[in-house]
Write a protein that holds these residues in place. Structure first.
Motif, mmCIF file in Angstrom:
data_model
loop_
_atom_site.group_PDB
_atom_site.id
_atom_site.type_symbol
_atom_site.label_atom_id
_atom_site.label_comp_id
_atom_site.label_asym_id
_atom_site.label_seq_id
_atom_site.Cartn_x
_atom_site.Cartn_y
_atom_site.Cartn_z
ATOM 1 N N MET A 1 14.373 6.453 33.944
ATOM 2 C CA MET A 1 14.218 5.140 34.303
ATOM 3 C C MET A 1 14.830 4.759 35.686
ATOM 4 S SD MET A 1 12.019 2.615 33.529
ATOM 5 C CE MET A 1 11.834 2.230 31.749
ATOM 6 N N VAL A 2 14.087 4.635 36.566
ATOM 7 C CA VAL A 2 14.626 4.530 38.128
ATOM 8 C C VAL A 2 14.421 2.962 38.422
ATOM 9 C CG1 VAL A 2 14.351 5.210 40.610
ATOM 10 C CG2 VAL A 2 13.652 6.843 38.758
ATOM 11 N N VAL A 3 15.750 2.386 38.919
ATOM 12 C CA VAL A 3 15.620 1.184 39.317
ATOM 13 C C VAL A 3 16.326 0.965 40.427
ATOM 14 C CG1 VAL A 3 16.455 -1.117 38.772
ATOM 15 C CG2 VAL A 3 15.753 0.515 36.712
ATOM 16 N N SER A 4 15.797 0.181 41.431
ATOM 17 C CA SER A 4 16.425 -0.020 42.858
ATOM 18 C C SER A 4 16.970 -1.444 42.829
ATOM 19 C CB SER A 4 15.362 -0.024 43.930
ATOM 20 O OG SER A 4 14.959 1.486 43.851
ATOM 21 N N VAL A 5 18.162 -1.620 43.086
ATOM 22 C CA VAL A 5 18.654 -3.019 43.334
ATOM 23 C C VAL A 5 19.910 -2.806 44.379
ATOM 24 C CG1 VAL A 5 20.402 -4.505 42.107
ATOM 25 C CG2 VAL A 5 18.683 -3.172 40.512
ATOM 26 N N ASP A 6 19.619 -3.940 45.280
ATOM 27 C CA ASP A 6 20.647 -3.957 46.560
ATOM 28 C C ASP A 6 20.718 -2.921 47.483
ATOM 29 O OD1 ASP A 6 20.902 -6.699 45.838
ATOM 30 O OD2 ASP A 6 22.616 -6.428 44.735
ATOM 31 N N GLN A 7 19.763 -2.043 47.516
ATOM 32 C CA GLN A 7 19.853 -0.815 48.530
ATOM 33 C C GLN A 7 20.584 0.195 47.901
ATOM 34 O OE1 GLN A 7 18.277 -0.995 51.381
ATOM 35 N NE2 GLN A 7 17.638 -3.092 50.797
ATOM 36 N N THR B 1 19.683 3.019 44.719
ATOM 37 C CA THR B 1 18.622 3.599 43.696
ATOM 38 C C THR B 1 19.370 4.055 42.399
ATOM 39 O OG1 THR B 1 16.871 3.916 45.086
ATOM 40 C CG2 THR B 1 16.649 5.180 43.143
ATOM 41 N N TYR B 2 19.129 3.612 41.061
ATOM 42 C CA TYR B 2 19.998 4.110 40.038
ATOM 43 C C TYR B 2 19.041 4.761 39.023
ATOM 44 C CZ TYR B 2 23.345 0.424 41.085
ATOM 45 O OH TYR B 2 24.111 -0.370 41.903
ATOM 46 N N GLN B 3 19.160 6.184 39.019
ATOM 47 C CA GLN B 3 18.446 6.785 37.997
ATOM 48 C C GLN B 3 18.960 6.864 36.776
ATOM 49 O OE1 GLN B 3 16.266 10.243 41.087
ATOM 50 N NE2 GLN B 3 18.329 10.777 40.428
ATOM 51 N N CYS B 4 18.604 6.329 35.620
ATOM 52 C CA CYS B 4 18.912 6.233 34.303
ATOM 53 C C CYS B 4 18.477 7.277 33.497
ATOM 54 C CB CYS B 4 18.845 4.485 34.068
ATOM 55 S SG CYS B 4 19.539 3.491 34.935
ATOM 56 N N ARG B 5 19.430 7.982 32.768
ATOM 57 C CA ARG B 5 18.898 8.920 32.014
ATOM 58 C C ARG B 5 19.428 8.372 30.539
ATOM 59 N NH1 ARG B 5 17.575 12.105 28.346
ATOM 60 N NH2 ARG B 5 17.252 14.389 28.704
ATOM 61 N N ARG C 1 19.220 4.827 51.496
ATOM 62 C CA ARG C 1 19.579 4.282 50.359
ATOM 63 C C ARG C 1 20.284 5.441 49.432
ATOM 64 N NH1 ARG C 1 16.921 0.431 47.140
ATOM 65 N NH2 ARG C 1 15.564 0.127 49.071
ATOM 66 N N ARG C 2 21.244 4.899 48.782
ATOM 67 C CA ARG C 2 22.111 5.653 47.997
ATOM 68 C C ARG C 2 21.687 5.826 46.515
ATOM 69 N NH1 ARG C 2 26.507 2.765 48.280
ATOM 70 N NH2 ARG C 2 26.813 2.095 46.263
ATOM 71 N N ILE C 3 21.713 7.082 46.018
ATOM 72 C CA ILE C 3 21.359 7.214 44.930
ATOM 73 C C ILE C 3 22.327 7.437 43.905
ATOM 74 C CG2 ILE C 3 20.000 8.866 43.378
ATOM 75 C CD1 ILE C 3 18.196 9.523 45.755
ATOM 76 N N GLU C 4 22.462 6.641 42.904
ATOM 77 C CA GLU C 4 23.443 7.167 41.642
ATOM 78 C C GLU C 4 22.727 7.419 40.422
ATOM 79 O OE1 GLU C 4 26.581 6.482 42.485
ATOM 80 O OE2 GLU C 4 26.574 5.357 44.309
ATOM 81 N N ALA D 1 11.575 -4.971 33.706
ATOM 82 C CA ALA D 1 11.356 -6.355 34.097
ATOM 83 C C ALA D 1 12.097 -6.333 35.342
ATOM 84 C CB ALA D 1 12.127 -7.341 33.201
ATOM 85 N N LEU D 2 12.971 -5.479 35.564
ATOM 86 C CA LEU D 2 13.917 -5.386 37.055
ATOM 87 C C LEU D 2 13.238 -4.523 38.067
ATOM 88 C CD1 LEU D 2 17.515 -5.338 35.716
ATOM 89 C CD2 LEU D 2 16.592 -7.321 36.951
ATOM 90 N N GLY D 3 12.032 -4.116 37.701
ATOM 91 C CA GLY D 3 11.344 -3.173 38.671
ATOM 92 C C GLY D 3 11.398 -1.498 38.292
ATOM 93 N N GLY D 4 11.983 -1.434 36.939
ATOM 94 C CA GLY D 4 12.305 0.169 36.545
ATOM 95 C C GLY D 4 10.815 0.752 36.354
ATOM 96 N N ARG D 5 10.972 2.147 36.634
ATOM 97 C CA ARG D 5 9.703 2.678 36.474
ATOM 98 C C ARG D 5 10.194 4.177 36.070
ATOM 99 N NH1 ARG D 5 10.978 2.668 41.661
ATOM 100 N NH2 ARG D 5 11.049 4.516 42.891
ATOM 101 N N PRO D 6 9.554 4.853 35.431
ATOM 102 C CA PRO D 6 9.642 6.469 34.841
ATOM 103 C C PRO D 6 9.878 7.131 35.700
ATOM 104 C CG PRO D 6 8.002 5.636 33.620
ATOM 105 C CD PRO D 6 8.095 4.619 34.524
ATOM 106 N N ARG D 7 10.759 8.178 36.063
ATOM 107 C CA ARG D 7 10.864 9.161 37.117
ATOM 108 C C ARG D 7 9.747 10.161 37.151
ATOM 109 N NH1 ARG D 7 16.452 12.486 38.106
ATOM 110 N NH2 ARG D 7 15.117 14.068 36.896
ATOM 111 N N ARG D 8 9.239 10.697 38.421
ATOM 112 C CA ARG D 8 8.423 11.694 38.326
ATOM 113 C C ARG D 8 8.954 13.005 37.774
ATOM 114 N NH1 ARG D 8 5.689 11.166 44.179
ATOM 115 N NH2 ARG D 8 4.750 9.127 43.809
ATOM 116 N N GLY D 9 7.969 13.974 37.154
ATOM 117 C CA GLY D 9 8.358 14.992 36.570
ATOM 118 C C GLY D 9 8.344 15.232 35.097
#
Length: 512
Positions: free
Chosen positions: A40-46, A48-52, A2-5, A25-33
């Motif tokens: 907010m971390v969201v996985s879409v189509d293989q 993983t987007y880490q949104c700050r 899985r690629r991380i952006e 609603a898209l499955g986003g969840r807070p990142r650990r730490g």
């Protein structure tokens, strides 16, 4: 795998709650730490987007300096209970683009093609798309979190375009006399110490002008900067010919005496005004012949395993010089100048008048390439480079003390004026390149703050070579550690991994 952006999400505080709910609603969840609430971390189509999240433009700009973000998303939707006086002028997108696009520092200019904007489907949509289109951002999206997640589809598209934009890598070295050469050796030595399992000799293209042309010729031949440094300090244990003052300073006594003798013969017949005119002509075109430098470079490049021929090098090498009579910039190693020996091209590029005589090649006289170009990074771009590392030592000193330069005398003041002109031209040029080539990553190394004092004055400083080498090394280490997140992400994109702290490199057996 899985690629991380990493994505910087600039959202006004009034609609941050709405944006978080849509991501959840898209499955986003807070990142650990400790800072998890800001991510907010969201996985879409293989992917993983880490949104700050950032709520204000200054905060977003600060984050861009400290962290490498693959993309920036600006939520420019209308704020609740706030009437728009203008469709674009009073929006957060306009504020952000003004600060990023018109930054005075090209290194702080975030690539506009990696910016997406979220817009409302209302009467302001045509105006906003028109204004953002003029800036050539990566795109915009309406209803970003509807079925199919249009926002992340757009980000995936940009990621695919970014992957296609990876190409050749280049190192472009400017001039600056002996002190410039020393600074560049120190910079590349420090950069080498931070590269994991790779070297500065692994780049595809090397461009050199003036003093930088000699270092570029050595590096393109596989010479590690550690050995060039050893040669400069006179260490013979590594099998490198010492680089001594005699390599540079070979006075052209014959040229000077011939001019004086010519004046002496005419002196009895000259008037006072004619004497002044003829006296000015006794000043030689160059105080040094430059033959010793040319022979030194030729000797190093004709050893086994190395080449003095542009055509047989495994890497691309380009050396810039100036035609003294036409003021045209010529690139040796390309076109009709590809068959010129590298040592001859280096000698021509180093023809800094009045220090060195011009170099005659095919009936034309060539002088220092810096008179017409500070760095040939444009040529590297034309040859397909997507990562361009530029080292520019020629920076004028900046001091707050009034009269500091004046007190140093006319020669010092003249050199500072020349450096100011060349540096201003260079900064304008690289900023223009950063704007017009958004898919190309530029990394700039140059002297900073107090480091410029050591490089001020005469460009022919050899006696303090150790001090300049060490200063350049420290300056580069400081920059890499300060901007590690940004530089690490930039280099990783092109297949080079940086480590945060320098390490000692084991010396290879073959040297220049």
């Amino acid at each position: 795998m899985r690629r991380i952006e990493d994505v910087l999400l600039l959202v006004p505080p009034e609609i941050e709650g709405r944006a978080r709910s849509e991501l959840e609603a898209l499955g986003g969840r807070p990142r650990r730490g400790a800072l998890g609430k800001d991510w907010m971390v969201v996985s879409v189509d293989q992917i993983t987007y880490q949104c700050r999240f950032a709520n204000e433009v200054p905060q977003a700009l600060s984050l861009l300096v400290d962290h490498y973000f693959n993309f920036v998303v600006i939520d420019n939707r209308k704020l609740p209970s706030v009437a728009r006086s203008d469709c674009f002028a009073d929006t957060i997108a306009k504020q952000f683009m003004d600060r990023v696009h018109y930054s005075g520092d090209p290194e702080r200019m975030y690539p506009l093609h990696r910016i997406l904007c979220v817009l409302d489907d209302d009467e302001c949509l045509p105006v906003q798309t028109f204004e953002l289109g003029k800036l050539k951002i990566g795109g915009f999206v309406v209803n970003p979190f509807d079925a199919g997640a249009p926002l992340f589809k757009q980000l995936a598209r940009l990621a695919a375009e970014r992957a296609r934009s990876v190409g050749k890598t280049a190192i472009c070295l400017s001039g600056g006399g002996v002190e410039g050469f020393l600074f560049e050796v120190g910079v590349l030595k420090a950069l080498n110490a931070h590269l994991q399992s790779r070297s500065v000799t692994d780049f595809d293209i090397y461009c050199g002008i003036s003093a930088g042309s000699m270092l570029a010729a050595f590096i393109a031949n596989g010479a590690e900067p550690e050995f060039v440094s050893a040669a400069l300090t006179g260490d013979k244990s590594v099998g490198v010919d010492p680089f001594t003052p005699g390599t540079i300073f070979d006075p052209d006594v014959k040229e000077y005496l011939a001019r004086v003798w010519k004046l002496a013969r005419l002196f009895p017949t000259l008037s006072w005004s004619e004497t002044i005119s003829k006296l000015l002509k006794t000043v030689p075109v160059g105080f040094f012949k430059g033959d010793a430098l040319k022979k030194f470079v030729e000797k190093q490049l004709t050893r086994e395993g190395r080449s003095n021929d542009f055509r047989t090098l495994k890497r691309e090498l380009y050396v810039g010089a100036t035609d003294q009579d036409t003021s045209a910039h010529v690139v040796f190693g390309w076109g009709q100048w590809r068959d010129i020996p590298i040592s001859t091209a280096v000698r021509a590029s180093c023809g800094l008048t009045p220090f060195f005589e011009p170099e005659k090649i095919r009936g034309r006289y060539f002088v220092d390439g810096q008179y017409t170009r500070t760095s040939n990074f444009h040529f590297a771009v034309e040859r397909g480079a997507k990562l361009v590392v530029v080292v520019n030592p020629l920076v004028p000193i900046r001091v707050e003390q009034p009269g500091y330069v004046r007190a140093k005398g006319g020669v010092f003041a003249g050199l500072q004026a020349l450096k100011a002109v060349i540096h201003t031209r260079f900064m304008h040029s690289i900023r223009h390149a950063a704007e017009n080539y958004p898919d190309i990553d530029f990394v700039l190394f140059h002297p900073e703050s107090e480091d410029m004092r050591l490089l001020s004055g005469s460009p022919m400083k050899y006696s303090i070579r150790t001090e300049i080498l060490n200063m350049a090394y420290r300056c580069t280490v400081r920059k890499i550690q300060r901007d590690f997140e940004i530089l690490g992400g930039t280099f990783a994109k092109h297949g080079f991994r940086l480590q945060r702290y320098p390490r000692l490199r084991r010396a290879p057996q073959e040297v220049i």
